[in-house]
Motif scaffolding. Structure first.
Motif, mmCIF file in Angstrom:
data_model
loop_
_atom_site.group_PDB
_atom_site.id
_atom_site.type_symbol
_atom_site.label_atom_id
_atom_site.label_comp_id
_atom_site.label_asym_id
_atom_site.label_seq_id
_atom_site.Cartn_x
_atom_site.Cartn_y
_atom_site.Cartn_z
ATOM 1 N N ASN A 185 0.817 -1.215 0.000
ATOM 2 C CA ASN A 185 0.000 0.000 0.000
ATOM 3 C C ASN A 185 0.852 1.268 0.000
ATOM 4 O O ASN A 185 0.528 2.252 0.665
ATOM 5 C CB ASN A 185 -0.918 0.010 1.222
ATOM 6 N N SER A 208 3.699 4.113 -2.136
ATOM 7 C CA SER A 208 3.667 5.079 -3.231
ATOM 8 C C SER A 208 4.824 4.821 -4.183
ATOM 9 O O SER A 208 5.975 4.693 -3.760
ATOM 10 C CB SER A 208 3.767 6.502 -2.688
ATOM 11 N N ILE A 209 4.521 4.790 -5.472
ATOM 12 C CA ILE A 209 5.567 4.583 -6.474
ATOM 13 C C ILE A 209 6.401 5.833 -6.676
ATOM 14 O O ILE A 209 7.444 5.787 -7.311
ATOM 15 C CB ILE A 209 4.982 4.143 -7.837
ATOM 16 N N LEU A 246 1.327 4.503 -12.776
ATOM 17 C CA LEU A 246 0.472 5.188 -11.804
ATOM 18 C C LEU A 246 -0.547 4.250 -11.160
ATOM 19 O O LEU A 246 -0.877 4.371 -9.981
ATOM 20 C CB LEU A 246 -0.230 6.381 -12.473
ATOM 21 N N TYR A 290 -0.264 1.431 -10.049
ATOM 22 C CA TYR A 290 0.218 0.682 -8.876
ATOM 23 C C TYR A 290 -0.068 1.436 -7.574
ATOM 24 O O TYR A 290 -0.073 0.840 -6.506
ATOM 25 C CB TYR A 290 1.720 0.406 -8.981
ATOM 26 N N SER A 291 -0.273 2.759 -7.686
ATOM 27 C CA SER A 291 -0.523 3.556 -6.473
ATOM 28 C C SER A 291 -1.913 4.182 -6.419
ATOM 29 O O SER A 291 -2.393 4.512 -5.347
ATOM 30 C CB SER A 291 0.520 4.685 -6.339
ATOM 31 N N ARG A 292 -2.525 4.390 -7.571
ATOM 32 C CA ARG A 292 -3.837 5.043 -7.594
ATOM 33 C C ARG A 292 -4.810 4.147 -8.354
ATOM 34 O O ARG A 292 -4.466 3.568 -9.387
ATOM 35 C CB ARG A 292 -3.745 6.423 -8.284
ATOM 36 N N SER A 293 -6.041 4.077 -7.859
ATOM 37 C CA SER A 293 -7.047 3.189 -8.455
ATOM 38 C C SER A 293 -7.623 3.793 -9.740
ATOM 39 O O SER A 293 -7.484 4.992 -9.994
ATOM 40 C CB SER A 293 -8.175 2.948 -7.456
ATOM 41 N N PRO A 321 -10.817 4.439 -10.494
ATOM 42 C CA PRO A 321 -11.736 5.580 -10.263
ATOM 43 C C PRO A 321 -10.994 6.850 -9.845
ATOM 44 O O PRO A 321 -11.377 7.951 -10.240
ATOM 45 C CB PRO A 321 -12.649 5.090 -9.127
ATOM 46 N N GLU A 322 -9.905 6.683 -9.069
ATOM 47 C CA GLU A 322 -9.128 7.869 -8.677
ATOM 48 C C GLU A 322 -8.527 8.563 -9.885
ATOM 49 O O GLU A 322 -8.535 9.795 -10.002
ATOM 50 C CB GLU A 322 -7.978 7.451 -7.755
#
Lengths: 463, 463
Positions: free
Chosen positions: A414, A416-417, A431, A433-436, A438-439
């Motif tokens: 969980n 941050s890349i 991206l 890998y760190s943000r979903s 929907p985000e």
């Protein structure tokens, strides 16, 4: 309108000579410290006023020309690279400190003010600008805000975000917004200042920033401690943090230390060789605090978490201890390192680090891994050195595989890349890998609100 | 579908008995501490899980039903009032502390956790949750985050914003977003966590929050100082701030002090009567610090900025000095005060205060103005007491005129019409005094991104 005609029109918006199209300028202003992308801007424009920035943005909207902001060009994610015929907007001539207020402890700055310029200004006023990092001598405030720059004092002072009292921005739509008006308390709807901090110029340009200053630190004192293993570093952090207000807690491995000592210009902190080292700093404002630090050190030795250590007794010693950490990046650059700037929550650091080490060890046993970083805030700089027997191309090809494992591990933890270097173009394709999903969809929709024609630094953060 | 059928469907989404439609519940859950609007919700629903919150939001989107979030209902801007048939989503049953991490100093909380519950939990762990204010005993974290609650320790610890490590939110579109994942450093695009902080539930619901804790303060010590005039308060603040890390700097006028002393249950700090008083607090962690404080006090007396003063020597005395400030609001409530919560930058406080005083004095010489507030962060609570010879209606009618002057003065000083109470419905029509037209347009567009059907707390902040 032809490209040449467009550039002629652009020239009318700024002072004479403030649009450059010669090859050396295009090359210099078209890139940052990353070397992955060939710079290819159409022109470089240097506004001197907010009105000129607005005129440039309106012109870009009218002709659908993409703009790339350029500050000190010290970025490490290619967020300030113009590789596709964009016009670079460089803030070198908007570099003035406009106002200082001693009661509010605020400084109104143009975006081209150099970080060190603000640090020195604060010092002259008996105050302190606490955001500090390796490129402070050339990075500009506009860029610091765009990437929410962090650095070595985050454990105490937080990121650039904490020091931005107010922002004037020109949005991608050309509107001038005055965000937060330098207030400490302001509960009047969405704090859009926060969106521009860390937006890497994709929403608009920062054209003025009011920065807060802090009181000057008192008698900064550093300790370097050697630990028998990585798992001991966390209880050491915990023990010191329970007793002292730390201003820094950095760590580095024996390999990093060995390479710095081999330079011959920095003294070893002590004789004992240890697998891991921590550098911590605090204000020894009273004898009590210094005594607390020593007692905590002894406690850590008794627990077996620390094998040896030293505490600075002078400004000179403080500087020398810091060099052990600060020289690492430059020193290992001779080995053409693969670098990654990642973070997890502090408590997960040891397990995360073990995982990455095990993956690299299992797959590339001849790779030398050098860890260092801001362990007090969970930010790790992973560096893998190129073995002599591999060509640069072969090495980076193998590192691309490592990249995937690293990011998968970051996702598992969980993390941050990109801890503090931003996304730009180098991390853009990772991206997810760190943000979903929907985000990312929401981020794109927010960009469209501020930048309906998509002219502001397109292709950075996301496509 | 009829309204009754809709409510029946809503009941299937939560546990039995967790939808209320009886008149006392509608009245109780339909309002906050403001009394300007008659509560008129359709129903109150109490989710127990994130999945239930998502189901409610999807149901609301399907049927275009407006939702109003409800926490401790201690808000002062009618942001949690359901006056138009909305369904109130109350978080009373999502009130658990889920997780604690001593290395990260973080606590994972459900939105219905009471502020005081978190404060006490932190204390049990030897740590400290520093956001504190009068309603801490009943306000809920979800509401604190929605209004970015401030209070009495902002000068040192900042607003609620500073203590939110990560948020799980359900957007108006029904998406569950995990924002920032509790990281200290995370440079992967727009920090949308910041948008939800202070959004007053207009973008979505906070369904989980990871809050940071700080080390416990050491030997908190307060001083109450009496000053001959308002203009002396600023140099006093400046002098102390240059020497000490203040944890609070509050102020109040002689009128506020007189009313609190008249209660008879709080001792006067000293005999000298002064027009203005400052209450400051700091950690007397060492004798040196206490000596610095006394030396600064003497300096302020020599300069004529301070006429008399006292420093707490015990926990009991500390509490008593704080009562002088904390009891003001409750004490003056007997005079049916017109209240306003406004802010300017700290350096502008004296001039701003003089301006407002002059306006009220010139137009309503029989109005008694009581000032108090968090002067160390520029946040002033303006209170005008109702003269005995005026009816409540006459008084508030005249205050509506005062309102306009106050907000015009706030605008002139580039201040905020709501420092820490939010906009809700009570300040909505005045938002233009603090935010520009393009800013408000952008806020509305951002709302549309998260809440395309406009079901989340509509009519709050803006129309």
């Amino acid at each position: 309108m032809t490209n040449a005609a467009l550039i002629e029109e652009l020239k009318t918006l700024v002072e004479p000579g403030k649009v450059l199209t010669d090859a050396p300028s295009l090359d210099a202003y078209g890139k940052d410290w990353t070397k992955h992308f060939a710079p290819a801007p159409s022109a470089i424009v240097f506004p001197k006023t907010i009105e000129q920035v607005q005129a440039i943005v309106r012109w870009a909207n009218q002709h659908k020309v993409a703009l790339v902001p350029s500050g000190g060009r010290t970025g490490l994610s290619a967020a300030a690279v113009a590789a596709n015929g964009e016009v670079v907007v460089a803030f070198d001539y908007m570099n003035q400190i406009l106002e200082f207020n001693e009661f509010d402890r605020t400084v109104v700055c143009q975006p081209g003010v150099i970080t060190e310029q603000l640090q020195n200004f604060a010092e002259e006023k008996g105050l302190y600008y606490p955001v500090d990092f390796a490129s402070a001598g050339s990075s500009q405030l506009g860029g610091n805000i765009g990437t929410n720059a962090g650095g070595i004092k985050v454990i105490r002072y937080g990121m650039t975000r904490n020091w931005v009292a107010g922002l004037k921005v020109v949005t991608g739509a050309g509107d001038l917004l005055e965000l937060n008006k330098d207030l400490i308390k302001n509960a009047t709807g969405y704090d859009m200042r926060q969106l521009f901090i860390g937006a890497e110029g994709t929403l608009g340009f920062v054209v003025e920033a009011t920065m807060r200053l802090d009181r000057a630190p008192k008698n900064l004192t550093a300790m370097v401690l050697g630990s028998p293993d990585l798992d001991s570093i966390m209880p050491v952090l915990h023990a010191f943090q329970s007793k002292l207000d730390l201003t820094a807690f950095e760590f580095f491995s024996d390999k990093a230390m060995a390479k710095v000592l081999a330079r011959g210009d920095v003294p070893a902190p002590f004789e004992t060789e240890c697998p891991f080292y921590a550098l911590l700093e605090f204000e020894a404002a009273s004898e009590e605090i210094a005594n607390d630090a020593l007692a905590t050190f002894e406690h850590c030795v008794e627990q077996g978490w620390v094998l040896d250590g030293v505490m600075s007794q002078s400004e000179q010693q403080l500087q020398n201890l810091w060099k052990l950490r600060e020289y690492i990046s430059e020193t290992i650059s001779h080995w053409t390192p693969y670098k990654n700037d990642i973070s997890v929550t502090v408590s997960k650091v040891p397990a995360f680090l073990h995982d990455i080490d095990a993956i690299v060890e299992a797959n590339y046993p001849d790779f030398e891994v050098v860890w260092f970083g801001h362990i007090g805030d969970g930010n790790l700089h992973l560096n893998i050195l190129k073995p002599d027997n591999l060509s640069k191309d072969e090495f980076f090809a193998k590192c691309a595989t490592v990249n995937k494992w690293v990011f998968e591990t970051v996702q598992k933890y969980n993390g941050s890349i990109s801890a503090e270097h931003g996304v730009g173009m180098t991390k853009r394709d990772y991206l997810g890998y760190s943000r979903s999903e929907p985000e990312i969809a929401v981020m794109k929709a927010i960009k469209a609100v501020f930048d309906p024609n998509g002219i502001m630094n397109p292709g950075k953060i996301f496509n």
